[in-house]
Design a protein around this motif. Structure first.
Motif, PDB file in Angstrom:
ATOM      1  N   VAL A 132       0.880  -1.351   0.001  1.00  0.00           N
ATOM      2  CA  VAL A 132      -0.012  -0.042   0.151  1.00  0.00           C
ATOM      3  C   VAL A 132       1.013   1.474   0.010  1.00  0.00           C
ATOM      4  CG1 VAL A 132      -1.694   1.203   1.200  1.00  0.00           C
ATOM      5  CG2 VAL A 132      -1.865  -1.164   1.152  1.00  0.00           C
ATOM      6  N   CYS A 133       0.948   1.781  -1.065  1.00  0.00           N
ATOM      7  CA  CYS A 133       1.786   3.158  -1.155  1.00  0.00           C
ATOM      8  C   CYS A 133       0.942   4.120  -2.228  1.00  0.00           C
ATOM      9  CB  CYS A 133       3.016   2.856  -1.424  1.00  0.00           C
ATOM     10  SG  CYS A 133       3.948   4.429  -0.956  1.00  0.00           S
ATOM     11  N   LEU A 134       1.328   5.357  -2.447  1.00  0.00           N
ATOM     12  CA  LEU A 134       0.791   6.220  -3.258  1.00  0.00           C
ATOM     13  C   LEU A 134       1.884   6.551  -4.320  1.00  0.00           C
ATOM     14  CD1 LEU A 134      -1.013   8.945  -1.057  1.00  0.00           C
ATOM     15  CD2 LEU A 134      -1.817   6.694  -2.023  1.00  0.00           C
ATOM     16  N   CYS A 135       3.142   6.151  -4.129  1.00  0.00           N
ATOM     17  CA  CYS A 135       4.140   6.599  -5.189  1.00  0.00           C
ATOM     18  C   CYS A 135       4.001   5.985  -6.822  1.00  0.00           C
ATOM     19  CB  CYS A 135       5.648   6.195  -4.744  1.00  0.00           C
ATOM     20  SG  CYS A 135       5.956   4.452  -4.387  1.00  0.00           S
ATOM     21  N   GLU A 136       3.407   4.712  -6.810  1.00  0.00           N
ATOM     22  CA  GLU A 136       3.162   4.343  -8.058  1.00  0.00           C
ATOM     23  C   GLU A 136       1.917   5.240  -8.776  1.00  0.00           C
ATOM     24  OE1 GLU A 136       3.119   2.556  -5.607  1.00  0.00           O
ATOM     25  OE2 GLU A 136       4.346   0.559  -5.679  1.00  0.00           O
ATOM     26  N   HIS A 142       6.162  10.698  -5.407  1.00  0.00           N
ATOM     27  CA  HIS A 142       6.225  10.641  -3.777  1.00  0.00           C
ATOM     28  C   HIS A 142       5.208   9.746  -3.193  1.00  0.00           C
ATOM     29  CE1 HIS A 142      10.079  12.770  -3.335  1.00  0.00           C
ATOM     30  NE2 HIS A 142       9.539  13.907  -4.182  1.00  0.00           N
ATOM     31  N   CYS A 143       5.545   9.333  -1.907  1.00  0.00           N
ATOM     32  CA  CYS A 143       4.850   8.261  -1.342  1.00  0.00           C
ATOM     33  C   CYS A 143       3.626   8.936  -0.389  1.00  0.00           C
ATOM     34  CB  CYS A 143       5.790   7.157  -0.548  1.00  0.00           C
ATOM     35  SG  CYS A 143       7.085   6.390  -1.264  1.00  0.00           S
ATOM     36  N   GLY A 144       3.204  10.250  -0.743  1.00  0.00           N
ATOM     37  CA  GLY A 144       2.158  10.633   0.103  1.00  0.00           C
ATOM     38  C   GLY A 144       1.556  11.796  -0.860  1.00  0.00           C
ATOM     39  N   PRO A 178       1.741  -1.361   4.125  1.00  0.00           N
ATOM     40  CA  PRO A 178       1.867  -0.094   3.812  1.00  0.00           C
ATOM     41  C   PRO A 178       3.301   0.311   3.919  1.00  0.00           C
ATOM     42  CG  PRO A 178       1.113  -0.339   6.227  1.00  0.00           C
ATOM     43  CD  PRO A 178       0.885  -1.578   5.344  1.00  0.00           C
ATOM     44  N   SER A 179       3.707   0.871   2.797  1.00  0.00           N
ATOM     45  CA  SER A 179       5.414   0.966   2.673  1.00  0.00           C
ATOM     46  C   SER A 179       5.745   2.519   2.649  1.00  0.00           C
ATOM     47  CB  SER A 179       5.926   0.255   1.445  1.00  0.00           C
ATOM     48  OG  SER A 179       5.373   0.934   0.312  1.00  0.00           O
ATOM     49  N   ASP A 180       4.839   3.292   3.025  1.00  0.00           N
ATOM     50  CA  ASP A 180       5.169   4.857   2.615  1.00  0.00           C
ATOM     51  C   ASP A 180       5.795   5.363   3.802  1.00  0.00           C
ATOM     52  OD1 ASP A 180       2.263   4.110   4.276  1.00  0.00           O
ATOM     53  OD2 ASP A 180       2.597   6.016   4.764  1.00  0.00           O
TER      54      ASP A 180
HETATM   55 ZN    ZN Z   1       5.909   4.648  -1.933  1.00  0.00          ZN
END
Ligand code: ZN
Ligand code: PBG
Length: 340
Positions: A132-136, A142-144, A178-180
């Motif tokens: 679970v991250c946003l960077c993709e 960025h991861c957020g 979650p990897s953020d």
């Molecule tokens: Zn990320």
């Protein structure tokens, strides 16, 4: 108490679930503190939004970006060989998919949610994790979620990340990871899972001790998630930060993590050992990351050592340090090697 819901959850793959086929290996390798078995391995998969994709990633030898249409035929032989678990990463390729809020991360027709549903249906025995991250999914990589000045907005990021985790859990994933590294995301995810009534069947694996550095390069090629400016040093740990890692592990446990992850693995064996020590009864996972995998391949190709020998040596060191779960791109090879 966020931990209260953990009781009836399906257990993650661990050393304690050694299967019959692997047990003769553990006897043969009984000189080791913990022997490698197929049940400890989690295989990372990069899922794109082009159904027919099957693209080799040059910097990650032998690994592919896979479209949904390729997934079943790709997984079938691996499951046959004893694959127990996968971790999914979404790779949106279609132009216009990425935006400031990572809207595509929990798109019900996006690659991760479609893959969760498909794998649940076709391979009910597989244990499915979702990164679970946003960077993709963010336009800046960025991861957020960022403020106008380019700094991370923690509150908005955590709110968005926990929504994405809940969407994956509702789609049927067994484990959200979650990897953020945003502050407070474990608590927020746990509370939303409880609110939705699914905390008892969703494992929360936290990338608790995630170090910044140059070992994630091939992954960012595979996932298309390199930041367009700056780096991840303000939200990932500095390589020398052992105390910071211990504090992050303690914090994530208190917020309701069910599994603690250390990443990268081979250069952070002391942190794995710390995690085992601090984690008491929590399983410790170690992510042998893309750069570690690529280095071992490069070393073998240059004739420095044998690929299989070094893959085993690295896994055994990770197990010796205290991990019982290894996320590794060597999983398909290990399934072959452990069979012999
Ligand atoms: Zn990320
Ligand atoms: C996304 C994520 C990354 C990895 C796992 N999840 C990349 C990053 O943080 O930059 C790295 C995995 C690897 O290198 O194999 N946040």
């Amino acid at each position: 108490n966020p931990n209260a819901a953990a009781a009836s959850r399906r257990p993650p793959p661990t050393v304690s679930s050694i299967d019959d086929r692997a047990s003769h290996i553990s006897r043969a390798r009984s000189y080791a503190s913990t022997a490698a078995t197929s049940s400890m391995l989690i295989y990372p998969l990069f899922i794109t939004d082009n159904d027919d994709d099957m693209n080799l990633v040059p910097s990650l030898p032998g690994q592919h970006q896979l479209g949904i249409g390729r997934l079943v035929s790709f997984l079938e032989p691996l499951v046959h060989k004893g694959l127990r678990s996968v971790i999914l990463f979404g790779v949106p390729m279609k132009p216009g998919t990425k935006d400031a809020l990572a809207s595509a991360a929990d798109d019900p027709e996006g690659p991760v949610i479609r893959a969760i549903r498909l794998i649940r249906r076709r391979f009910p025995q597989l244990y499915i994790c979702a990164d679970v991250c946003l960077c993709e999914y963010t336009s800046h990589g960025h991861c957020g979620i960022l403020r106008d000045d380019g700094s991370l907005n923690n509150e908005l990021s955590v709110d968005r990340i926990s929504d994405v985790a809940v969407a994956y859990a509702k789609a049927g994933v067994h484990c959200v990871a979650p990897s953020d590294m945003n502050d407070g995301r474990i608590r927020s995810i746990k509370l939303k899972l409880i609110e939705e009534g699914i905390a008892h069947k969703t494992t929360l694996m936290s990338y608790s001790a995630k170090f910044s550095g140059c070992l994630y390069g091939p992954f960012r090629d595979a996932a298309g998630s390199a930041p367009s400016f700056g780096d991840r040093k303000c939200y990932q740990l500095p390589p020398g930060g052992r105390g910071l890692a211990r504090r992050a592990i303690i914090r994530d446990m208190s917020e309701g993590a069910d599994i603690i992850m250390v990443k990268p693995a081979g250069q952070y064996l002391d942190i794995i050992s710390d995690a085992k020590d601090l984690g008491k009864d929590l399983p410790v996972a170690a992510y042998q990351v893309s750069g570690e995998y690529a280095m071992i391949h490069a070393g073998a190709k240059a004739g420095v050592f044998g690929l299989k020998e070094m893959a085993f040596e690295s896994a055994e060191a990770i197990l010796r340090a205290g991990a019982t779960i290894i996320v590794t791109y060597f999983t398909p090879e290990f399934l072959d090697w452990l069979d012999n």
